[in-house]
Motif scaffolding. Structure first.
Motif, PDB file in Angstrom:
ATOM      1  N   GLY A  23       0.789  -1.216   0.000  1.00  0.00           N
ATOM      2  CA  GLY A  23       0.000   0.000   0.000  1.00  0.00           C
ATOM      3  C   GLY A  23       0.824   1.270   0.000  1.00  0.00           C
ATOM      4  N   LYS A  24       2.181   1.163  -0.025  1.00  0.00           N
ATOM      5  CA  LYS A  24       3.051   2.339   0.001  1.00  0.00           C
ATOM      6  C   LYS A  24       3.920   2.375  -1.256  1.00  0.00           C
ATOM      7  N   ALA A  25       4.197   3.557  -1.725  1.00  0.00           N
ATOM      8  CA  ALA A  25       5.070   3.707  -2.898  1.00  0.00           C
ATOM      9  C   ALA A  25       6.515   3.425  -2.506  1.00  0.00           C
ATOM     10  N   GLU A  26       7.245   2.811  -3.387  1.00  0.00           N
ATOM     11  CA  GLU A  26       8.656   2.499  -3.135  1.00  0.00           C
ATOM     12  C   GLU A  26       9.479   3.795  -3.096  1.00  0.00           C
ATOM     13  N   THR A  27      10.372   3.916  -2.099  1.00  0.00           N
ATOM     14  CA  THR A  27      11.185   5.122  -1.940  1.00  0.00           C
ATOM     15  C   THR A  27      12.199   5.221  -3.079  1.00  0.00           C
ATOM     16  N   LYS A  28      12.251   6.403  -3.722  1.00  0.00           N
ATOM     17  CA  LYS A  28      13.156   6.621  -4.844  1.00  0.00           C
ATOM     18  C   LYS A  28      14.478   7.165  -4.328  1.00  0.00           C
ATOM     19  N   GLU A  29      15.595   6.608  -4.818  1.00  0.00           N
ATOM     20  CA  GLU A  29      16.909   7.078  -4.405  1.00  0.00           C
ATOM     21  C   GLU A  29      17.200   8.429  -5.050  1.00  0.00           C
ATOM     22  N   THR A  30      17.667   9.382  -4.242  1.00  0.00           N
ATOM     23  CA  THR A  30      17.966  10.723  -4.740  1.00  0.00           C
ATOM     24  C   THR A  30      19.180  10.701  -5.659  1.00  0.00           C
ATOM     25  N   VAL A  31      19.067  11.366  -6.791  1.00  0.00           N
ATOM     26  CA  VAL A  31      20.168  11.485  -7.753  1.00  0.00           C
ATOM     27  C   VAL A  31      20.750  12.893  -7.640  1.00  0.00           C
ATOM     28  N   TYR A  32      22.061  12.976  -7.416  1.00  0.00           N
ATOM     29  CA  TYR A  32      22.756  14.256  -7.258  1.00  0.00           C
ATOM     30  C   TYR A  32      23.588  14.555  -8.507  1.00  0.00           C
ATOM     31  N   ALA A  33      23.334  15.693  -9.130  1.00  0.00           N
ATOM     32  CA  ALA A  33      24.156  16.136 -10.257  1.00  0.00           C
ATOM     33  C   ALA A  33      25.398  16.830  -9.708  1.00  0.00           C
ATOM     34  N   VAL A  34      26.568  16.436 -10.215  1.00  0.00           N
ATOM     35  CA  VAL A  34      27.836  16.999  -9.745  1.00  0.00           C
ATOM     36  C   VAL A  34      28.763  17.242 -10.929  1.00  0.00           C
ATOM     37  N   GLU A  35      29.660  18.214 -10.777  1.00  0.00           N
ATOM     38  CA  GLU A  35      30.668  18.442 -11.811  1.00  0.00           C
ATOM     39  C   GLU A  35      31.738  17.359 -11.716  1.00  0.00           C
ATOM     40  N   ALA A  36      32.063  16.726 -12.833  1.00  0.00           N
ATOM     41  CA  ALA A  36      33.092  15.690 -12.849  1.00  0.00           C
ATOM     42  C   ALA A  36      34.426  16.254 -12.388  1.00  0.00           C
ATOM     43  N   ALA A  58      27.349  24.597 -13.569  1.00  0.00           N
ATOM     44  CA  ALA A  58      26.195  25.205 -14.250  1.00  0.00           C
ATOM     45  C   ALA A  58      25.314  24.120 -14.862  1.00  0.00           C
ATOM     46  N   ASP A  59      25.943  23.096 -15.448  1.00  0.00           N
ATOM     47  CA  ASP A  59      25.193  21.973 -16.011  1.00  0.00           C
ATOM     48  C   ASP A  59      24.465  21.198 -14.916  1.00  0.00           C
ATOM     49  N   ALA A  60      25.077  21.110 -13.738  1.00  0.00           N
ATOM     50  CA  ALA A  60      24.436  20.420 -12.611  1.00  0.00           C
ATOM     51  C   ALA A  60      23.130  21.118 -12.232  1.00  0.00           C
ATOM     52  N   LEU A  61      23.140  22.446 -12.227  1.00  0.00           N
ATOM     53  CA  LEU A  61      21.918  23.206 -11.935  1.00  0.00           C
ATOM     54  C   LEU A  61      20.871  22.999 -13.027  1.00  0.00           C
ATOM     55  N   MET A  62      21.320  22.925 -14.271  1.00  0.00           N
ATOM     56  CA  MET A  62      20.396  22.684 -15.388  1.00  0.00           C
ATOM     57  C   MET A  62      19.719  21.327 -15.256  1.00  0.00           C
ATOM     58  N   GLU A  63      20.476  20.343 -14.756  1.00  0.00           N
ATOM     59  CA  GLU A  63      19.915  19.003 -14.557  1.00  0.00           C
ATOM     60  C   GLU A  63      18.764  19.044 -13.550  1.00  0.00           C
ATOM     61  N   VAL A  64      18.947  19.794 -12.472  1.00  0.00           N
ATOM     62  CA  VAL A  64      17.890  19.922 -11.462  1.00  0.00           C
ATOM     63  C   VAL A  64      16.696  20.672 -12.043  1.00  0.00           C
ATOM     64  N   SER A  65      16.964  21.745 -12.776  1.00  0.00           N
ATOM     65  CA  SER A  65      15.900  22.533 -13.393  1.00  0.00           C
ATOM     66  C   SER A  65      15.069  21.692 -14.351  1.00  0.00           C
ATOM     67  N   ALA A  66      15.745  20.815 -15.100  1.00  0.00           N
ATOM     68  CA  ALA A  66      15.067  19.972 -16.090  1.00  0.00           C
ATOM     69  C   ALA A  66      14.384  18.765 -15.455  1.00  0.00           C
ATOM     70  N   GLY A  67      14.709  18.484 -14.183  1.00  0.00           N
ATOM     71  CA  GLY A  67      14.119  17.335 -13.508  1.00  0.00           C
ATOM     72  C   GLY A  67      14.828  16.032 -13.782  1.00  0.00           C
ATOM     73  N   THR A  68      15.989  16.084 -14.434  1.00  0.00           N
ATOM     74  CA  THR A  68      16.746  14.862 -14.726  1.00  0.00           C
ATOM     75  C   THR A  68      17.655  14.458 -13.567  1.00  0.00           C
ATOM     76  N   SER A  69      17.810  15.343 -12.574  1.00  0.00           N
ATOM     77  CA  SER A  69      18.451  15.015 -11.301  1.00  0.00           C
ATOM     78  C   SER A  69      17.618  15.653 -10.199  1.00  0.00           C
ATOM     79  N   ASP A  70      17.647  15.051  -9.030  1.00  0.00           N
ATOM     80  CA  ASP A  70      16.825  15.549  -7.927  1.00  0.00           C
ATOM     81  C   ASP A  70      17.474  16.716  -7.195  1.00  0.00           C
ATOM     82  N   ALA A  71      18.800  16.741  -7.198  1.00  0.00           N
ATOM     83  CA  ALA A  71      19.547  17.769  -6.471  1.00  0.00           C
ATOM     84  C   ALA A  71      20.901  17.952  -7.137  1.00  0.00           C
ATOM     85  N   ALA A  72      21.554  19.046  -6.809  1.00  0.00           N
ATOM     86  CA  ALA A  72      22.918  19.291  -7.288  1.00  0.00           C
ATOM     87  C   ALA A  72      23.800  19.584  -6.097  1.00  0.00           C
TER      88      ALA A  72
END
Length: 259
Positions: A23-36, A58-72
Protein backbone atom coordinates in the motif's frame (compact mmCIF):
# COMPACT_ATOMS: atom_id res chain seq x y z
CA UNK A 1 -17.42 -16.79 11.01
CA UNK A 2 -15.70 -14.20 13.23
CA UNK A 3 -12.71 -16.57 13.51
CA UNK A 4 -12.44 -16.82 9.71
CA UNK A 5 -12.54 -13.01 9.31
CA UNK A 6 -9.90 -12.60 11.98
CA UNK A 7 -7.68 -15.19 10.28
CA UNK A 8 -8.07 -13.44 6.91
CA UNK A 9 -7.11 -10.06 8.42
CA UNK A 10 -4.06 -11.64 10.04
CA UNK A 11 -2.97 -13.16 6.72
CA UNK A 12 -3.31 -9.78 4.95
CA UNK A 13 -1.25 -8.06 7.63
CA UNK A 14 1.46 -10.71 7.44
CA UNK A 15 1.55 -10.49 3.63
CA UNK A 16 1.95 -6.71 3.81
CA UNK A 17 4.81 -7.12 6.26
CA UNK A 18 6.57 -9.63 4.06
CA UNK A 19 6.23 -7.40 1.02
CA UNK A 20 7.70 -4.52 3.08
CA UNK A 21 5.51 -1.70 2.02
CA UNK A 22 2.08 -2.99 1.05
CA UNK A 23 0.00 0.00 0.00
CA UNK A 24 3.05 2.34 0.00
CA UNK A 25 5.07 3.71 -2.90
CA UNK A 26 8.66 2.50 -3.14
CA UNK A 27 11.19 5.12 -1.94
CA UNK A 28 13.16 6.62 -4.84
CA UNK A 29 16.91 7.08 -4.41
CA UNK A 30 17.97 10.72 -4.74
CA UNK A 31 20.17 11.48 -7.75
CA UNK A 32 22.76 14.26 -7.26
CA UNK A 33 24.16 16.14 -10.26
CA UNK A 34 27.84 17.00 -9.75
CA UNK A 35 30.67 18.44 -11.81
CA UNK A 36 33.09 15.69 -12.85
CA UNK A 37 36.39 15.97 -10.98
CA UNK A 38 35.07 18.57 -8.54
CA UNK A 39 35.06 18.75 -4.75
CA UNK A 40 31.31 18.19 -5.00
CA UNK A 41 31.78 14.90 -6.83
CA UNK A 42 34.36 13.80 -4.26
CA UNK A 43 32.10 14.41 -1.27
CA UNK A 44 29.18 12.70 -3.05
CA UNK A 45 31.33 9.64 -3.67
CA UNK A 46 32.49 9.62 -0.04
CA UNK A 47 28.86 9.64 1.09
CA UNK A 48 27.91 6.92 -1.44
CA UNK A 49 25.33 9.17 -3.10
CA UNK A 50 23.87 8.18 -6.45
CA UNK A 51 25.47 10.71 -8.79
CA UNK A 52 25.06 12.10 -12.28
CA UNK A 53 28.44 13.51 -13.33
CA UNK A 54 28.23 16.43 -15.77
CA UNK A 55 30.69 18.84 -17.38
CA UNK A 56 30.21 21.82 -15.05
CA UNK A 57 28.41 23.09 -11.97
CA UNK A 58 26.20 25.20 -14.25
CA UNK A 59 25.19 21.97 -16.01
CA UNK A 60 24.44 20.42 -12.61
CA UNK A 61 21.92 23.21 -11.93
CA UNK A 62 20.40 22.68 -15.39
CA UNK A 63 19.91 19.00 -14.56
CA UNK A 64 17.89 19.92 -11.46
CA UNK A 65 15.90 22.53 -13.39
CA UNK A 66 15.07 19.97 -16.09
CA UNK A 67 14.12 17.33 -13.51
CA UNK A 68 16.75 14.86 -14.73
CA UNK A 69 18.45 15.02 -11.30
CA UNK A 70 16.82 15.55 -7.93
CA UNK A 71 19.55 17.77 -6.47
CA UNK A 72 22.92 19.29 -7.29
CA UNK A 73 26.06 19.64 -5.22
CA UNK A 74 27.87 22.89 -6.02
CA UNK A 75 30.11 25.51 -4.43
CA UNK A 76 28.42 27.85 -1.96
CA UNK A 77 29.88 30.89 -3.73
CA UNK A 78 28.33 29.78 -7.01
CA UNK A 79 25.01 29.08 -5.27
CA UNK A 80 25.00 32.65 -3.99
CA UNK A 81 25.34 33.96 -7.54
CA UNK A 82 23.15 31.50 -9.43
CA UNK A 83 20.12 30.53 -7.31
CA UNK A 84 17.37 32.37 -5.46
CA UNK A 85 15.50 35.61 -6.07
CA UNK A 86 16.88 37.74 -8.90
CA UNK A 87 19.09 34.99 -10.33
CA UNK A 88 18.97 32.49 -13.19
CA UNK A 89 17.24 29.93 -10.95
CA UNK A 90 14.82 31.76 -8.62
CA UNK A 91 12.94 28.53 -7.86
CA UNK A 92 15.97 26.83 -6.24
CA UNK A 93 17.53 26.96 -2.79
CA UNK A 94 20.45 25.34 -1.01
CA UNK A 95 20.02 23.18 2.07
CA UNK A 96 22.84 21.17 3.63
CA UNK A 97 26.46 22.28 3.83
CA UNK A 98 28.43 19.09 3.21
CA UNK A 99 31.94 20.50 3.67
CA UNK A 100 33.92 23.58 4.61
CA UNK A 101 36.90 24.43 2.44
CA UNK A 102 39.16 27.17 1.10
CA UNK A 103 40.00 28.54 -2.35
CA UNK A 104 43.56 29.11 -3.54
CA UNK A 105 45.48 29.73 -6.76
CA UNK A 106 47.58 26.93 -8.25
CA UNK A 107 50.99 27.35 -9.92
CA UNK A 108 53.61 24.88 -11.13
CA UNK A 109 55.26 22.92 -8.33
CA UNK A 110 58.20 24.97 -7.02
CA UNK A 111 57.07 28.12 -8.88
CA UNK A 112 57.79 31.50 -7.29
CA UNK A 113 54.64 32.85 -8.96
CA UNK A 114 52.65 31.66 -5.91
CA UNK A 115 54.84 33.84 -3.69
CA UNK A 116 54.36 36.79 -6.07
CA UNK A 117 50.57 36.38 -6.02
CA UNK A 118 50.62 36.18 -2.19
CA UNK A 119 52.44 39.52 -2.13
CA UNK A 120 49.77 41.05 -4.40
CA UNK A 121 46.99 39.63 -2.20
CA UNK A 122 48.64 41.20 0.87
CA UNK A 123 49.12 44.56 -0.86
CA UNK A 124 45.56 44.78 -2.20
CA UNK A 125 44.06 43.65 1.10
CA UNK A 126 46.03 46.34 2.94
CA UNK A 127 44.85 49.12 0.59
CA UNK A 128 41.24 47.83 0.49
CA UNK A 129 41.07 47.11 -3.24
CA UNK A 130 40.79 43.35 -2.71
CA UNK A 131 37.75 43.87 -0.49
CA UNK A 132 36.24 46.26 -3.05
CA UNK A 133 36.62 43.69 -5.84
CA UNK A 134 35.09 41.01 -3.61
CA UNK A 135 32.10 43.26 -2.93
CA UNK A 136 31.59 43.82 -6.66
CA UNK A 137 30.93 40.09 -7.08
CA UNK A 138 29.16 39.48 -3.77
CA UNK A 139 31.89 37.34 -2.17
CA UNK A 140 33.04 39.82 0.48
CA UNK A 141 31.66 37.71 3.34
CA UNK A 142 33.81 34.77 2.22
CA UNK A 143 37.05 36.72 1.86
CA UNK A 144 40.00 35.51 3.96
CA UNK A 145 42.18 38.12 5.67
CA UNK A 146 45.54 38.46 3.89
CA UNK A 147 48.56 38.98 6.11
CA UNK A 148 51.78 40.69 5.04
CA UNK A 149 53.70 38.61 2.47
CA UNK A 150 56.91 39.46 0.63
CA UNK A 151 57.76 38.03 -2.77
CA UNK A 152 60.66 35.56 -2.62
CA UNK A 153 62.24 34.90 -6.02
CA UNK A 154 63.42 31.43 -7.01
CA UNK A 155 66.69 30.64 -8.76
CA UNK A 156 64.76 29.09 -11.65
CA UNK A 157 62.17 31.86 -11.64
CA UNK A 158 58.72 31.29 -13.11
CA UNK A 159 58.04 34.99 -12.63
CA UNK A 160 60.98 35.89 -14.90
CA UNK A 161 59.84 33.29 -17.44
CA UNK A 162 56.38 34.93 -17.55
CA UNK A 163 57.86 38.41 -17.83
CA UNK A 164 60.10 37.21 -20.65
CA UNK A 165 57.24 35.91 -22.78
CA UNK A 166 55.08 38.93 -21.95
CA UNK A 167 51.89 37.17 -20.89
CA UNK A 168 50.25 35.50 -17.89
CA UNK A 169 48.14 32.61 -19.16
CA UNK A 170 45.31 31.85 -16.72
CA UNK A 171 43.51 28.49 -16.83
CA UNK A 172 39.81 28.84 -16.01
CA UNK A 173 36.33 27.40 -16.50
CA UNK A 174 33.02 29.25 -16.76
CA UNK A 175 32.26 29.55 -13.05
CA UNK A 176 30.33 32.58 -11.78
CA UNK A 177 31.04 34.64 -9.74
CA UNK A 178 34.75 33.79 -10.07
CA UNK A 179 35.20 33.58 -13.87
CA UNK A 180 32.49 34.19 -16.45
CA UNK A 181 31.83 36.22 -19.60
CA UNK A 182 29.93 39.49 -19.76
CA UNK A 183 27.73 40.74 -22.61
CA UNK A 184 30.85 41.89 -24.49
CA UNK A 185 32.26 38.33 -24.37
CA UNK A 186 35.01 39.42 -21.94
CA UNK A 187 36.05 37.36 -18.94
CA UNK A 188 35.08 38.99 -15.66
CA UNK A 189 34.58 37.79 -12.08
CA UNK A 190 36.46 38.03 -8.80
CA UNK A 191 39.24 35.69 -9.93
CA UNK A 192 39.47 37.18 -13.43
CA UNK A 193 39.74 40.72 -12.05
CA UNK A 194 42.42 39.75 -9.54
CA UNK A 195 44.38 37.90 -12.25
CA UNK A 196 44.42 41.17 -14.22
CA UNK A 197 45.83 42.96 -11.16
CA UNK A 198 48.63 40.38 -10.88
CA UNK A 199 49.39 40.64 -14.62
CA UNK A 200 49.63 44.43 -14.28
CA UNK A 201 52.05 44.05 -11.35
CA UNK A 202 54.13 41.69 -13.52
CA UNK A 203 54.05 44.14 -16.42
CA UNK A 204 52.51 41.62 -18.82
CA UNK A 205 49.17 41.06 -20.56
CA UNK A 206 46.69 38.52 -19.24
CA UNK A 207 45.24 35.71 -21.36
CA UNK A 208 42.35 33.50 -20.22
CA UNK A 209 42.18 29.92 -21.49
CA UNK A 210 39.27 27.58 -20.79
CA UNK A 211 40.56 24.20 -19.67
CA UNK A 212 39.22 20.76 -18.92
CA UNK A 213 39.20 20.86 -15.11
CA UNK A 214 40.34 17.24 -14.88
CA UNK A 215 43.49 18.16 -16.86
CA UNK A 216 44.50 21.27 -14.89
CA UNK A 217 47.73 19.77 -13.49
CA UNK A 218 48.81 18.51 -16.91
CA UNK A 219 48.03 21.91 -18.45
CA UNK A 220 50.24 23.60 -15.84
CA UNK A 221 53.15 21.21 -16.14
CA UNK A 222 53.14 21.37 -19.94
CA UNK A 223 53.20 25.21 -19.70
CA UNK A 224 50.03 25.56 -21.72
CA UNK A 225 48.93 27.76 -18.83
CA UNK A 226 50.85 29.52 -16.06
CA UNK A 227 48.28 29.40 -13.29
CA UNK A 228 44.95 27.76 -12.32
CA UNK A 229 42.72 30.52 -10.99
CA UNK A 230 39.12 29.41 -10.87
CA UNK A 231 37.71 28.97 -7.38
CA UNK A 232 39.98 25.98 -6.81
CA UNK A 233 39.55 24.09 -3.54
CA UNK A 234 42.81 23.51 -1.69
CA UNK A 235 42.59 19.76 -1.29
CA UNK A 236 45.54 17.60 -0.23
CA UNK A 237 45.75 16.32 -3.81
CA UNK A 238 45.94 19.85 -5.23
CA UNK A 239 48.51 21.01 -2.67
CA UNK A 240 50.62 17.95 -3.40
CA UNK A 241 50.63 18.55 -7.16
CA UNK A 242 50.87 22.36 -7.32
CA UNK A 243 52.56 25.28 -5.64
CA UNK A 244 49.52 26.96 -4.10
CA UNK A 245 48.94 30.46 -2.79
CA UNK A 246 47.52 31.31 0.58
CA UNK A 247 43.77 30.79 0.83
CA UNK A 248 41.80 33.86 -0.25
CA UNK A 249 38.16 32.74 0.09
CA UNK A 250 36.19 30.38 2.32
CA UNK A 251 33.76 28.05 0.60
CA UNK A 252 31.55 25.00 1.14
CA UNK A 253 29.85 22.30 -0.89
CA UNK A 254 26.07 22.65 -0.65
CA UNK A 255 23.06 20.67 -1.79
CA UNK A 256 20.73 22.58 -4.15
CA UNK A 257 17.12 21.57 -4.70
CA UNK A 258 13.95 23.09 -6.11
CA UNK A 259 11.89 25.05 -3.59
Amino acid sequence: MKKKIAMLLTMVMVSCSVLAGCGKAETKETVYAVEAGSAGEKVAQEKNFKINSVASQADALMEVSAGTSDAAIIDLLMAGAMIGEGTSYPDMKYTDKLTTEEYGVGCRKGSDLASFINSVFAKTYADGSLQATAKTYGVQESLVEQKSADYVAAADSDVEYIKGKGSLIVGITDFAPMDYKNESDEWIGFDADMARVVAKELGVEVKFVEIDWDNKIMELNSKNIDVVWNGMTLTDEVKGAMECTNAYCNNAQVVVIKK
